[in-house]
Design a protein around this motif. Structure first.
Motif, mmCIF file in Angstrom:
data_model
loop_
_atom_site.group_PDB
_atom_site.id
_atom_site.type_symbol
_atom_site.label_atom_id
_atom_site.label_comp_id
_atom_site.label_asym_id
_atom_site.label_seq_id
_atom_site.Cartn_x
_atom_site.Cartn_y
_atom_site.Cartn_z
ATOM 1 N N UNK A 58 0.732 -1.184 0.022
ATOM 2 C CA UNK A 58 -0.194 0.108 0.080
ATOM 3 C C UNK A 58 1.016 1.115 -0.035
ATOM 4 N N UNK A 59 2.058 1.382 0.866
ATOM 5 C CA UNK A 59 2.542 2.449 0.885
ATOM 6 C C UNK A 59 3.339 2.793 -0.328
ATOM 7 N N UNK A 60 3.979 1.851 -1.032
ATOM 8 C CA UNK A 60 4.787 2.152 -2.352
ATOM 9 C C UNK A 60 3.744 2.460 -3.419
ATOM 10 N N UNK A 61 2.689 1.672 -3.607
ATOM 11 C CA UNK A 61 1.594 1.812 -4.513
ATOM 12 C C UNK A 61 1.053 3.441 -4.494
ATOM 13 N N UNK A 62 0.696 3.710 -3.433
ATOM 14 C CA UNK A 62 0.232 5.114 -3.176
ATOM 15 C C UNK A 62 1.039 6.112 -3.217
ATOM 16 N N UNK A 63 2.322 6.080 -2.547
ATOM 17 C CA UNK A 63 3.391 7.026 -2.627
ATOM 18 C C UNK A 63 4.024 7.377 -3.911
ATOM 19 N N UNK A 64 4.233 6.315 -4.756
ATOM 20 C CA UNK A 64 4.616 6.614 -6.200
ATOM 21 C C UNK A 64 3.760 7.099 -6.988
ATOM 22 N N UNK A 65 2.314 6.471 -6.890
ATOM 23 C CA UNK A 65 1.306 7.064 -7.634
ATOM 24 C C UNK A 65 1.046 8.632 -7.272
ATOM 25 N N UNK A 66 1.029 8.998 -6.158
ATOM 26 C CA UNK A 66 0.853 10.356 -5.588
ATOM 27 C C UNK A 66 1.940 11.275 -6.157
ATOM 28 N N UNK A 67 3.140 10.941 -5.962
ATOM 29 C CA UNK A 67 4.425 11.457 -6.146
ATOM 30 C C UNK A 67 4.387 11.830 -7.877
ATOM 31 N N UNK A 68 3.818 11.078 -8.418
ATOM 32 C CA UNK A 68 4.001 11.379 -9.948
ATOM 33 C C UNK A 68 3.046 12.330 -10.511
ATOM 34 N N UNK A 69 1.925 12.871 -9.698
ATOM 35 C CA UNK A 69 0.907 13.575 -10.186
ATOM 36 C C UNK A 69 1.279 14.893 -9.974
ATOM 37 N N UNK A 70 1.072 15.881 -11.259
ATOM 38 C CA UNK A 70 1.162 17.324 -11.117
ATOM 39 C C UNK A 70 0.553 18.092 -10.331
ATOM 40 N N UNK A 80 3.666 11.224 2.288
ATOM 41 C CA UNK A 80 5.210 11.011 2.030
ATOM 42 C C UNK A 80 4.897 11.138 0.330
ATOM 43 N N UNK A 81 3.879 10.667 -0.342
ATOM 44 C CA UNK A 81 3.805 10.942 -1.739
ATOM 45 C C UNK A 81 3.607 12.406 -2.088
ATOM 46 N N UNK A 82 2.802 13.240 -1.324
ATOM 47 C CA UNK A 82 2.430 14.539 -1.601
ATOM 48 C C UNK A 82 3.813 15.187 -1.293
ATOM 49 N N UNK A 83 4.602 14.606 -0.101
ATOM 50 C CA UNK A 83 5.907 15.545 0.205
ATOM 51 C C UNK A 83 6.914 15.441 -0.950
ATOM 52 N N UNK A 84 6.801 14.363 -1.602
ATOM 53 C CA UNK A 84 7.866 14.080 -2.740
ATOM 54 C C UNK A 84 7.520 14.898 -3.879
#
Length: 455
Positions: A65-77, A172-176
């Motif tokens: 869950x952590x990796x899926x969500x964090x990487x998905x959100x991190x790639x959003x503009x 974390x995804x948002x911060x990245x």
């Protein structure tokens, strides 16, 4: 590259039938059920096999869950889209789960599965359900919300709480995303870690037949087929109601979203058999996340909707709650007014969310729901304690299918659904996910990244 779908192979290199995971799970369930029936003492001793497999899968859920969500959100503009996905998902969950409660209530009033049993309330064994009633009393909305916040960032990945892992992943995804391009190295590291984690998921799924064998052997060996006969009316009514809900209600939702509910069930057959064998929808959660992404749902949508749905979108549990509550009242000869029945629905809407992640959640929610109707004793739950285990499989299956449908629907609402990939998956020829290096190239290419973010 991730394998196309866990347990499958490209059409040109399809595995022999005896090596296909879903057939192995089917065989394991049949053999386990026969063993539990004819050798119940042996069957009950196989419980550690099922428990061990579920524990192994739960071990990997938080990292997935952590990796899926964090990487998905991190790639959003556009970070505002995260809130949009969450809002649409919660609206969907509220509407469909409330409908499930109403369906359970309507069927109980139509079929009257408990009428005529004539159970004397004084004969009920209150001690057998005391622990569930106590847990239900301790559940509060404030306590539930506070429990979502972990003590530390790391403890969210070790506590076993899906919602804690989801919260930290979103942060974390948002911060990245907000610190890129300085954080691209961290994002690449998480993507690489994701490849390892999903390979581990595939390795663990090979143990699914053993887990299903042990779990079903224990269930049949401990409770026996004869237990079903005592309350066959309730069990049959619940299974048929859940089946109709999946085919009619979810089928209509799926049709409106452009896919067939039967095709989705066929696509997820391995996971559904695993859920059936273990009575746990969490056992198939990691594989569900990957399969929905393979079916064309964008990663950030899958990562947000599925884990949230495991706590807020429990269609099977909701049908069970109102149906079981009215069954108990009918069996005790208690006639509930329309107002009391509506109170049950309203309380169930809240309690079904507050007991998320609680052991024996189905029974805990039922205890909380019955507590608002003084005329129906909570001890009446003892009537269905013996067959609750048999109904838990149906609850888990319905919950699992409901969350798969919800994810595809929300992805379509968000214009984050690849219709070609969905059609291929529903046709039984799923397309493999892109190469990891290609994903990195897209992130570092402004032109490709802008195209990916476009609705």
């Amino acid at each position: 590259m991730r394998s196309p779908v866990p347990g499958t192979a490209p059409t040109s290199q399809r595995k022999p039938w005896y090596r296909q995971l879903y057939l192995q799970v089917v065989a394991a369930i049949v053999v386990g059920a026969l063993l539990g029936h004819f050798l119940p003492d042996v069957g009950t001793q196989l419980k550690p096999l099922g428990d061990a497999f579920i524990a192994l899968v739960k071990m990997i859920i938080a990292p997935v869950i952590f990796i899926t969500v964090a990487t998905g959100i991190a790639g959003m503009k556009d970070m505002s889209r995260v809130g949009g996905v969450a809002t649409k998902a919660l609206v969907y969950f509220l509407a469909v789960s409330t409908l499930a409660l109403i369906v359970g209530l309507a069927v109980a009033n139509l079929v009257h599965p408990g009428t005529g049993l004539g159970i004397d309330p004084a004969s009920l064994d209150a001690e057998s359900v005391a622990q569930y009633a106590e847990t239900a009393h301790e559940q509060t909305l404030a306590g539930f919300l506070l429990a979502i916040i972990p003590e530390t960032l790391i403890s969210a990945l070790t506590s076993g709480s899906i919602l804690q892992a989801l919260l930290v992943a979103i942060l974390v995804g948002s911060a990245i995303s907000l610190t890129r391009p300085h954080s691209d190295l961290l994002l690449d590291t998480l993507v690489s870690a994701g490849e390892v984690v999903f390979k581990l998921v595939h390795m663990l799924m090979k143990l699914a037949p053993i887990g299903a064998f042990g779990a079903i052997a224990f269930t049949i060996g401990s409770f026996g087929i004869g237990t079903l006969a005592q309350l066959a009316g309730l069990v049959a009514t619940f299974y048929l109601t859940s089946l109709l809900f999946v085919i009619v209600v979810m089928g209509a939702i799926a049709w409106a979203a452009g896919f067939s509910i039967f095709a989705l069930i066929r696509y997820l057959r391995e996971e559904l058999l695993l859920v059936l064998g273990t009575s746990s929808s969490e056992a198939a959660l990691p594989s569900l996340l990957e399969k929905l992404e393979i079916a064309g749902c964008r990663r950030n949508v899958v990562g947000l909707v599925v884990p949230t749905g495991y706590s807020f979108n429990l269609d099977g549990t909701n049908i069970y709650m109102t149906l079981a509550a009215l069954f108990i009242a009918q069996a005790l000869g208690i006639d509930l007014s329309i107002g009391e029945q509506l109170s049950l629905v309203l309380v169930a809407m809240v309690s079904s969310k507050g007991a998320a992640g609680v052991t024996g959640a189905g029974f805990v929610i039922l205890a909380a729901t019955l507590s608002v109707v003084p005329s129906v004793p909570v001890a009446g739950m003892a009537l269905i304690l013996g067959v609750d285990r048999f109904m838990s499989e149906c609850r888990a299956l319905t919950n699992f299918i409901g969350n798969a449908v919800a994810t595809i629907v929300v992805a379509k609402w968000e214009k984050a659904l690849d219709k070609d990939r969905l059609a291929a998956a529903m046709a039984g020829t799923p397309l493999p996910l892109p190469e990891r290096d290609s994903e990195r190239h897209e992130r570092h290419s402004p032109e490709l990244a802008s195209q990916q973010d476009a609705p």
